[in-house]
Scaffold this motif. Structure first.
Motif, PDB file in Angstrom:
ATOM      1  N   ARG A  65       0.831  -1.214   0.000  1.00  0.00           N
ATOM      2  CA  ARG A  65       0.000   0.000   0.000  1.00  0.00           C
ATOM      3  C   ARG A  65       0.863   1.260   0.000  1.00  0.00           C
ATOM      4  N   THR A  66       1.921   1.255   0.795  1.00  0.00           N
ATOM      5  CA  THR A  66       2.814   2.418   0.850  1.00  0.00           C
ATOM      6  C   THR A  66       3.464   2.656  -0.509  1.00  0.00           C
ATOM      7  N   ILE A  67       3.968   1.610  -1.126  1.00  0.00           N
ATOM      8  CA  ILE A  67       4.609   1.737  -2.437  1.00  0.00           C
ATOM      9  C   ILE A  67       3.600   2.210  -3.474  1.00  0.00           C
ATOM     10  N   GLN A  68       2.386   1.653  -3.445  1.00  0.00           N
ATOM     11  CA  GLN A  68       1.360   2.077  -4.402  1.00  0.00           C
ATOM     12  C   GLN A  68       1.045   3.564  -4.265  1.00  0.00           C
ATOM     13  N   ARG A  69       0.973   4.065  -3.021  1.00  0.00           N
ATOM     14  CA  ARG A  69       0.734   5.495  -2.806  1.00  0.00           C
ATOM     15  C   ARG A  69       1.880   6.335  -3.359  1.00  0.00           C
ATOM     16  N   LEU A  70       3.099   5.872  -3.116  1.00  0.00           N
ATOM     17  CA  LEU A  70       4.270   6.608  -3.607  1.00  0.00           C
ATOM     18  C   LEU A  70       4.347   6.595  -5.136  1.00  0.00           C
ATOM     19  N   VAL A  71       3.938   5.488  -5.753  1.00  0.00           N
ATOM     20  CA  VAL A  71       3.894   5.419  -7.217  1.00  0.00           C
ATOM     21  C   VAL A  71       2.854   6.417  -7.729  1.00  0.00           C
ATOM     22  N   LYS A  72       1.686   6.419  -7.106  1.00  0.00           N
ATOM     23  CA  LYS A  72       0.609   7.328  -7.507  1.00  0.00           C
ATOM     24  C   LYS A  72       1.023   8.795  -7.363  1.00  0.00           C
ATOM     25  N   GLY A  74       4.011   9.816  -7.740  1.00  0.00           N
ATOM     26  CA  GLY A  74       5.114  10.057  -8.665  1.00  0.00           C
ATOM     27  C   GLY A  74       6.477  10.053  -8.019  1.00  0.00           C
ATOM     28  N   TYR A  75       6.587   9.484  -6.808  1.00  0.00           N
ATOM     29  CA  TYR A  75       7.854   9.519  -6.081  1.00  0.00           C
ATOM     30  C   TYR A  75       8.689   8.246  -6.211  1.00  0.00           C
ATOM     31  N   VAL A  76       8.062   7.132  -6.553  1.00  0.00           N
ATOM     32  CA  VAL A  76       8.822   5.906  -6.804  1.00  0.00           C
ATOM     33  C   VAL A  76       8.301   5.254  -8.076  1.00  0.00           C
ATOM     34  N   LYS A  77       9.156   4.425  -8.647  1.00  0.00           N
ATOM     35  CA  LYS A  77       8.753   3.623  -9.801  1.00  0.00           C
ATOM     36  C   LYS A  77       9.171   2.187  -9.547  1.00  0.00           C
ATOM     37  N   GLN A  78       8.454   1.281 -10.189  1.00  0.00           N
ATOM     38  CA  GLN A  78       8.757  -0.138 -10.070  1.00  0.00           C
ATOM     39  C   GLN A  78       9.379  -0.597 -11.377  1.00  0.00           C
ATOM     40  N   VAL A  79      10.576  -1.171 -11.265  1.00  0.00           N
ATOM     41  CA  VAL A  79      11.312  -1.624 -12.436  1.00  0.00           C
ATOM     42  C   VAL A  79      11.400  -3.145 -12.384  1.00  0.00           C
ATOM     43  N   PRO A  80      10.959  -3.830 -13.453  1.00  0.00           N
ATOM     44  CA  PRO A  80      11.018  -5.302 -13.446  1.00  0.00           C
ATOM     45  C   PRO A  80      12.448  -5.804 -13.257  1.00  0.00           C
ATOM     46  N   GLY A  81      12.573  -6.869 -12.469  1.00  0.00           N
ATOM     47  CA  GLY A  81      13.874  -7.490 -12.247  1.00  0.00           C
ATOM     48  C   GLY A  81      14.096  -8.645 -13.205  1.00  0.00           C
ATOM     49  N   LYS A  82      15.117  -9.438 -12.952  1.00  0.00           N
ATOM     50  CA  LYS A  82      15.413 -10.599 -13.796  1.00  0.00           C
ATOM     51  C   LYS A  82      14.274 -11.603 -13.734  1.00  0.00           C
ATOM     52  N   ASP A  83      13.774 -11.823 -12.520  1.00  0.00           N
ATOM     53  CA  ASP A  83      12.622 -12.689 -12.299  1.00  0.00           C
ATOM     54  C   ASP A  83      11.377 -11.827 -12.521  1.00  0.00           C
ATOM     55  N   LYS A  84      10.443 -12.283 -13.336  1.00  0.00           N
ATOM     56  CA  LYS A  84       9.260 -11.477 -13.666  1.00  0.00           C
ATOM     57  C   LYS A  84       8.440 -11.098 -12.435  1.00  0.00           C
ATOM     58  N   ARG A  85       8.517 -11.912 -11.390  1.00  0.00           N
ATOM     59  CA  ARG A  85       7.761 -11.624 -10.163  1.00  0.00           C
ATOM     60  C   ARG A  85       8.431 -10.550  -9.320  1.00  0.00           C
ATOM     61  N   ILE A  89      12.242  -1.254  -6.595  1.00  0.00           N
ATOM     62  CA  ILE A  89      11.627   0.026  -6.285  1.00  0.00           C
ATOM     63  C   ILE A  89      12.726   1.084  -6.316  1.00  0.00           C
ATOM     64  N   GLN A  90      12.482   2.160  -7.051  1.00  0.00           N
ATOM     65  CA  GLN A  90      13.470   3.230  -7.195  1.00  0.00           C
ATOM     66  C   GLN A  90      12.790   4.583  -7.023  1.00  0.00           C
ATOM     67  N   LEU A  91      13.547   5.548  -6.538  1.00  0.00           N
ATOM     68  CA  LEU A  91      13.048   6.913  -6.469  1.00  0.00           C
ATOM     69  C   LEU A  91      13.013   7.511  -7.877  1.00  0.00           C
ATOM     70  N   THR A  92      12.011   8.343  -8.129  1.00  0.00           N
ATOM     71  CA  THR A  92      11.913   9.054  -9.401  1.00  0.00           C
ATOM     72  C   THR A  92      12.721  10.346  -9.322  1.00  0.00           C
ATOM     73  N   GLU A  93      12.894  10.973 -10.460  1.00  0.00           N
ATOM     74  CA  GLU A  93      13.565  12.278 -10.491  1.00  0.00           C
ATOM     75  C   GLU A  93      12.808  13.287  -9.634  1.00  0.00           C
TER      76      GLU A  93
END
Length: 137
Positions: A65-72, A74-85, A89-93
């Motif tokens: 929930r916290t990550i979803q709020r931060l994505v909404k 515009g403060y973090v983004k989710q970048v797919p890893g080697k494993d699709k699952r 999580i990274q900070l945005t500009e």
């Protein structure tokens, strides 16, 4: 001191400090849990949600929930890893640009909380906290 007094006092202190931090961050549209994630990502770089959960001792559902709020926001983004699952999580500009303001507000708040403690007491407090945390890990 009895152990139940220790837990009760720590719980009360933790709740009070969390509420005060939330008040400080409110003007930025953030809460303490979000700040914790932002701070860790800023200091450690990209982490998976699982790594964030382990580091912050938070269970997966509230972290999601916290990550979803931060994505909404515009403060973090989710970048797919080697494993699709796996998602990193990274900070945005935008978050990196706003970070100095958030950090200053939190730092100022920390200093106001500690202003009545002599420097030696502050050092002892931080040493005790660090030692206690290491023993729990």
């Amino acid at each position: 001191m009895h152990s139940h007094e220790l837990f009760h006092t720590l719980h009360q202190l933790s709740r009070h400090l969390t509420n005060k931090l939330n008040e400080v961050l409110k003007s930025f549209g953030l809460y303490g849990a979000q700040w914790a994630v932002i701070f860790v990502l800023k200091s450690k770089g990209s982490l998976t949600q699982k790594e964030l959960c382990e580091y912050l001792f938070v269970e997966a559902p509230p972290m999601t929930r916290t990550i979803q709020r931060l994505v909404k926001q515009g403060y973090v983004k989710q970048v797919p890893g080697k494993d699709k699952r796996e998602k990193h999580i990274q900070l945005t500009e935008e978050a990196l640009n706003e970070y100095p303001k958030w950090e200053k507000a939190v730092t100022d708040h920390n200093q106001s909380l500690l202003k009545n403690f002599p420097d030696e007491s502050q050092e002892q407090l931080f040493a005790l906290q660090s030692a206690w945390l290491k023993n729990l890990l």
